[in-house]
Scaffold this active site. Structure first.
Site, PDB file in Angstrom:
ATOM      1  N   HIS A   1      17.023   6.058  29.733  1.00  0.00           N
ATOM      2  CA  HIS A   1      18.562   6.428  29.949  1.00  0.00           C
ATOM      3  C   HIS A   1      18.966   7.351  29.472  1.00  0.00           C
ATOM      4  O   HIS A   1      20.076   7.902  29.940  1.00  0.00           O
ATOM      5  CB  HIS A   1      19.254   5.070  29.436  1.00  0.00           C
ATOM      6  CG  HIS A   1      18.939   3.749  29.705  1.00  0.00           C
ATOM      7  ND1 HIS A   1      18.446   2.549  28.805  1.00  0.00           N
ATOM      8  CD2 HIS A   1      18.842   3.318  31.001  1.00  0.00           C
ATOM      9  CE1 HIS A   1      18.192   1.714  29.427  1.00  0.00           C
ATOM     10  NE2 HIS A   1      18.178   1.930  30.694  1.00  0.00           N
ATOM     11  N   HIS A   2      18.578   8.150  28.348  1.00  0.00           N
ATOM     12  CA  HIS A   2      18.892   9.418  28.196  1.00  0.00           C
ATOM     13  C   HIS A   2      17.999  10.637  28.047  1.00  0.00           C
ATOM     14  O   HIS A   2      18.436  11.727  27.496  1.00  0.00           O
ATOM     15  CB  HIS A   2      19.426   9.241  26.638  1.00  0.00           C
ATOM     16  CG  HIS A   2      20.728   8.169  26.359  1.00  0.00           C
ATOM     17  ND1 HIS A   2      20.398   6.847  26.104  1.00  0.00           N
ATOM     18  CD2 HIS A   2      21.885   8.368  26.682  1.00  0.00           C
ATOM     19  CE1 HIS A   2      21.622   6.462  26.219  1.00  0.00           C
ATOM     20  NE2 HIS A   2      22.672   7.157  26.497  1.00  0.00           N
TER      21      HIS A   2
ATOM     22  N   GLN B   1      12.257  -0.041  25.679  1.00  0.00           N
ATOM     23  CA  GLN B   1      11.474  -0.662  24.714  1.00  0.00           C
ATOM     24  C   GLN B   1      10.771  -2.073  25.049  1.00  0.00           C
ATOM     25  O   GLN B   1       9.792  -2.353  24.721  1.00  0.00           O
ATOM     26  CB  GLN B   1      11.984  -0.686  23.282  1.00  0.00           C
ATOM     27  CG  GLN B   1      11.011  -1.073  21.984  1.00  0.00           C
ATOM     28  CD  GLN B   1      11.676  -0.960  20.629  1.00  0.00           C
ATOM     29  OE1 GLN B   1      12.325  -0.036  20.550  1.00  0.00           O
ATOM     30  NE2 GLN B   1      11.294  -1.852  19.800  1.00  0.00           N
TER      31      GLN B   1
ATOM     32  N   CYS C   1      18.793   8.341  21.020  1.00  0.00           N
ATOM     33  CA  CYS C   1      20.055   8.240  21.504  1.00  0.00           C
ATOM     34  C   CYS C   1      20.785   7.211  21.000  1.00  0.00           C
ATOM     35  O   CYS C   1      22.090   7.303  21.120  1.00  0.00           O
ATOM     36  CB  CYS C   1      19.765   7.564  22.904  1.00  0.00           C
ATOM     37  SG  CYS C   1      18.968   6.129  23.138  1.00  0.00           S
TER      38      CYS C   1
HETATM   39 ZN   LIG Z   1      18.737   5.718  25.177  1.00  0.00          ZN
END
Ligand SMILES: [Zn+2]
Length: 224
Positions: A114-115, A153, A183
């Site tokens: 996501h980051h 994860q 993040c």
């Molecule tokens: Zn993230």
């Protein structure tokens, strides 16, 4: 889930909502060779840095686009390529060892999808042999292969268990991962102390006693 504006996309990222257990790859994911991918990503990284206003003629910066592109393709996202999958060789369980085997504290270096920031932690894996065994380092290699992808994860934990179940021909496989997400630690909520624990228990590990035994082993403080 319907995503209809940028706000929702951001919210999904910070909430770390995962999707399927397979990494979402496009059908044409390997149409380009690795060197073609490096060339293309190099131009993209250069574009990002230039957009940020950086002078890429500077000695310190001029190698960065190439360095980052090579690192993406060959290292931190190298586990996207099926060629990198560890071979599935197993050995006969000659000792007739019938108890669980635990390998704990396997270092995990992955990247939050996501980051695109690091996930750093430890994986603990256990299995009960069904007649075949794997070399110990094979478990490290499987963790590393699936970690070297943009990841969540939860998915990483499931992928490791599924792979070992297939290689070993048994459902009796478990994995626990305890990891820090940069993040969360270094931006956004900036909670340096928090870590995330995920687990997947297959077969006999679904029973309370077997699960307890595994979790007790990974609590052992091993010092050499
Ligand atoms: Zn993230």
């Amino acid at each position: 889930m319907k995503i209809d504006n940028d706000f929702n996309i951001d919210a999904i990222g910070d909430d770390h909502i995962g999707s399927a257990s397979d990494t979402p790859l496009r059908k044409d994911a390997f149409k380009l060779s690795n060197s073609e991918k490096i060339e293309s990503i190099k131009a993209d990284v250069q574009h990002i840095l230039e957009t940020l206003g950086l002078d890429l003629n500077d000695d310190s910066l001029k190698g960065t686009p190439n360095r980052v592109a090579k690192m993406f393709v060959n290292e931190i996202f190298g586990g996207l390529h099926p060629d990198k999958k560890p071979s599935a060789s197993t050995f006969e369980n000659k000792y007739k060892y019938g108890e669980m085997l635990v390998e704990k504290n396997i270092t995990v270096y992955s990247t939050c999808e996501h980051h695109l920031l690091p996930i750093v932690g430890k994986a603990h894996i256990a299995y009960i042999s069904n007649g075949s065994v794997v070399g110990l380092s094979k478990m490290n290699r499987i963790v590393d292969y699936y970690a070297k992808r943009p990841q969540v994860q939860e998915r990483l934990t499931i992928q490791i268990v599924k792979e070992l179940q297939e290689v070993l021909g048994t459902e009796d496989v478990a994995c626990v991962i305890d990891a820090k997400h940069l993040c969360v630690n270094s931006r956004g909520i900036r909670d340096v102390a928090s870590s995330t624990v995920t687990s997947e228990f297959g077969g006999k590990f679904k029973t309370k006693e077997t699960r307890r035994e595994f979790l007790d082993y990974i609590k052992l403080d091993t010092e050499f």
